[in-house]
Enzyme design. Structure first.
Site, PDB file in Angstrom:
ATOM      1  N   VAL A  67      29.963  61.298  45.702  1.00  0.00           N
ATOM      2  CA  VAL A  67      29.542  60.045  45.079  1.00  0.00           C
ATOM      3  C   VAL A  67      30.791  59.275  44.660  1.00  0.00           C
ATOM      4  CG1 VAL A  67      27.235  60.728  44.332  1.00  0.00           C
ATOM      5  CG2 VAL A  67      29.201  61.314  42.912  1.00  0.00           C
ATOM      6  N   SER A  68      30.863  58.014  45.076  1.00  0.00           N
ATOM      7  CA  SER A  68      32.074  57.220  44.871  1.00  0.00           C
ATOM      8  C   SER A  68      31.911  56.146  43.814  1.00  0.00           C
ATOM      9  CB  SER A  68      32.473  56.559  46.187  1.00  0.00           C
ATOM     10  OG  SER A  68      31.465  55.629  46.593  1.00  0.00           O
ATOM     11  N   GLY A 100      29.709  53.740  44.487  1.00  0.00           N
ATOM     12  CA  GLY A 100      29.204  52.629  45.284  1.00  0.00           C
ATOM     13  C   GLY A 100      27.756  52.812  45.678  1.00  0.00           C
ATOM     14  N   VAL A 101      27.166  51.801  46.283  1.00  0.00           N
ATOM     15  CA  VAL A 101      25.747  51.827  46.599  1.00  0.00           C
ATOM     16  C   VAL A 101      25.431  52.815  47.727  1.00  0.00           C
ATOM     17  CG1 VAL A 101      25.888  49.887  48.230  1.00  0.00           C
ATOM     18  CG2 VAL A 101      23.720  50.377  47.079  1.00  0.00           C
ATOM     19  N   SER A 131      26.873  55.793  48.688  1.00  0.00           N
ATOM     20  CA  SER A 131      26.809  57.194  48.277  1.00  0.00           C
ATOM     21  C   SER A 131      25.667  57.429  47.294  1.00  0.00           C
ATOM     22  CB  SER A 131      28.140  57.639  47.664  1.00  0.00           C
ATOM     23  OG  SER A 131      28.452  56.897  46.498  1.00  0.00           O
ATOM     24  N   CYS A 136      42.510  60.359  54.974  1.00  0.00           N
ATOM     25  CA  CYS A 136      41.806  60.804  53.761  1.00  0.00           C
ATOM     26  C   CYS A 136      40.550  61.581  54.134  1.00  0.00           C
ATOM     27  CB  CYS A 136      41.461  59.607  52.885  1.00  0.00           C
ATOM     28  SG  CYS A 136      40.588  60.054  51.355  1.00  0.00           S
ATOM     29  N   CYS A 155      41.935  52.045  48.690  1.00  0.00           N
ATOM     30  CA  CYS A 155      41.450  52.102  47.314  1.00  0.00           C
ATOM     31  C   CYS A 155      42.575  51.991  46.291  1.00  0.00           C
ATOM     32  CB  CYS A 155      40.674  53.395  47.091  1.00  0.00           C
ATOM     33  SG  CYS A 155      41.663  54.894  47.352  1.00  0.00           S
TER      34      CYS A 155
END
Length: 466
Positions: free
Chosen positions: A62-63, A65-66, A68, A152, A273
């Site tokens: 989960v980041s 954001g919508v 995740s 990444c 990021c």
């Protein structure tokens, strides 16, 4: 909070992160369109199927954001035991400027509260620095333009996070909010064996491999297989992509129906990021020494201005030259002299090439594809930028595992350091880093003109002046 277990504190996040968060208000059922193509997964299950699903443990990245958030929601609706994991890959205290990592962590925690699932935060700051960011700096110093997002995914999300989820959280699979699919259904993912420890450099030639294919997402505009083109087969086997069959528009609709408004209203994350909203040139100059040099016209070799370092420019970008209103664009770089070559047009022929060479290609399912081994050549498609149109090409296999890529028609701004990602149909075959480029269309035109225009003396010998 336990640091040894991989958990670290975050601003504004309660100390009980690893425990189940307070129950949020249940939302309406996920629309039928969110189910996978092969069945009713995500809808109502029979008693036995529901019990089996409840026994499956999935660690979802989960980041904040919508994407995740909805991925975790869909997994929860399928009946799995879902744990949300936020990865901290950059320490904003390490440099000047703003980084949104703490705010993103808080948003991810609120998502887990809403979904009533456990939340963990794990720090990969050291790993990211050693395996992604250090590589990025080296690539820029060599005059290339790296892609840290691909690295990444390869080194952090689908390596360290995968092993953390399996070994520390006891997960049966991991999941992310990428718009991509695989050739496996959920239940097949759970049946795959997890390989502990580092991968061997060479695999057993006689080993029977039931390989998993990486497939483009249903939303071809949002498809993110480009960024997943370097992940390992072992990681792919244990990964679920809940958004693979959905469009971005539908994902936003699901988020709205389940009151995930705090992530729905966030601006789409674009770019690297850790750079955030800062000026990219200033950011790089915090880590690399300035290397002043000249802007040089590709046409007449005239010096057009000065710059602070060739690493600040990439092929195809606009070069802002002092005193000139017309747009000039970077077409090439010479690291040995520090010269950055520029041309007076966005579509100048010096920007177009039809030949490139990669390093050793990472093939996802076949190493390399049987057709390429058998014929030494293979037709497919490729792209070197996310969302660029796929370009038909022919691959020629070299003994060291690299490939020459010959394009059906020249492409603009092919850039060393970027990844050439290969496709056949909707399958992403893998990728290789671009190391060398063939001559530009402009160079070929100049050579042809010289061949077709003999020197005046030679003309005089053929046709003496009268």
């Amino acid at each position: 909070m336990r640091v040894a277990g991989g958990l670290v504190g975050a601003r504004g996040v309660p100390a009980s992160l690893s425990r189940r968060a307070p129950r949020g208000r249940p939302g309406p059922a996920v629309p039928v369109a969110s189910r996978r193509r092969s069945g009713a997964r995500g809808g109502r299950k029979g008693g036995g199927a529901m019990l089996a699903a409840q026994a499956r443990r999935v660690a979802c990245a989960v980041s904040g954001g919508v994407d995740s958030a909805v991925a975790a929601l869909l997994l929860r609706r399928r009946g799995y035991q879902v744990t949300g994991v936020f990865m901290k890959n950059w320490d904003p205290l390490d440099e000047q400027g703003a980084c949104s990592v703490d705010r993103d962590c808080e948003d991810a925690y609120r998502v887990c509260q809403k979904l009533d699932i456990p939340f963990h935060q794990v720090s990969y700051v050291k790993e990211y620095w050693n395996e992604v960011f250090s590589d990025l700096l080296k690539e820029y110093e060599l005059g290339r333009t790296p892609n840290p997002d691909i690295l990444c995914n390869k080194h952090i999300k689908f390596n360290y996070f995968l092993h953390y989820a399996m070994d520390n959280l006891g997960a049966d699979a991991i999941a992310t909010g990428h718009y991509a699919r695989t050739s496996l259904e959920d239940e097949e993912v759970f049946q795959q064996k997890h390989t502990k420890g580092p991968q061997k450099l060479f695999r057993n030639r006689f080993e029977v491999r039931n390989t998993v294919k990486l497939l483009q997402g249903a939303d071809l505009f949002k498809d993110q297989t480009f960024f997943l083109s370097q992940i390992s087969q072992d990681a792919l086997k244990k990964t679920i992509f809940p958004l693979g069959d959905l469009t971005k528009t539908f994902v936003k609709k699901i988020a709205a129906e389940h009151d995930l408004h705090h992530v729905l209203k966030k601006k789409e994350s674009m770019g690297v990021c850790f750079i955030g909203e800062r000026n990219f040139e200033n950011f790089l100059l915090e880590y690399l020494e300035p290397q002043p040099g000249n802007f040089v016209s590709i046409e007449d070799k005239k010096v057009m201005g000065r710059h602070k370092g060739w690493f600040l420019f990439t092929i195809g970008q606009r070069a802002r030259l002092a005193g000139l209103k017309d747009a000039w664009f970077v077409v090439d770089k010479d690291v040995s002299t520090g010269d950055v070559f520029v041309a007076p047009s966005r579509d100048h022929p010096a920007l177009y090439r039809e030949l490139l060479r990669t390093n050793r290609v990472h093939w996802i399912a076949e190493e390399p594809p049987a057709e390429l081994v058998r014929e030494k050549m293979m037709e497919c498609h490729f792209r070197f930028r996310h969302q660029m149109a796929l370009v038909p090409c022919v691959l020629t296999l070299n003994q060291d595992g690299s490939v020459w890529v010959t394009l059906v028609k020249p492409a603009r701004a092919i850039t060393p350091g970027q990844f050439a990602v290969f496709y056949k149909g909707d399958e992403c075959l893998g990728s290789g880093k671009i190391l060398r480029m063939g001559p530009s269309v402009y160079t070929l035109q100049q050579g042809k003109n010289r061949e077709e225009s003999p020197k005046k003396e030679e003309i005089d010998k053929i046709e003496p002046a009268t």
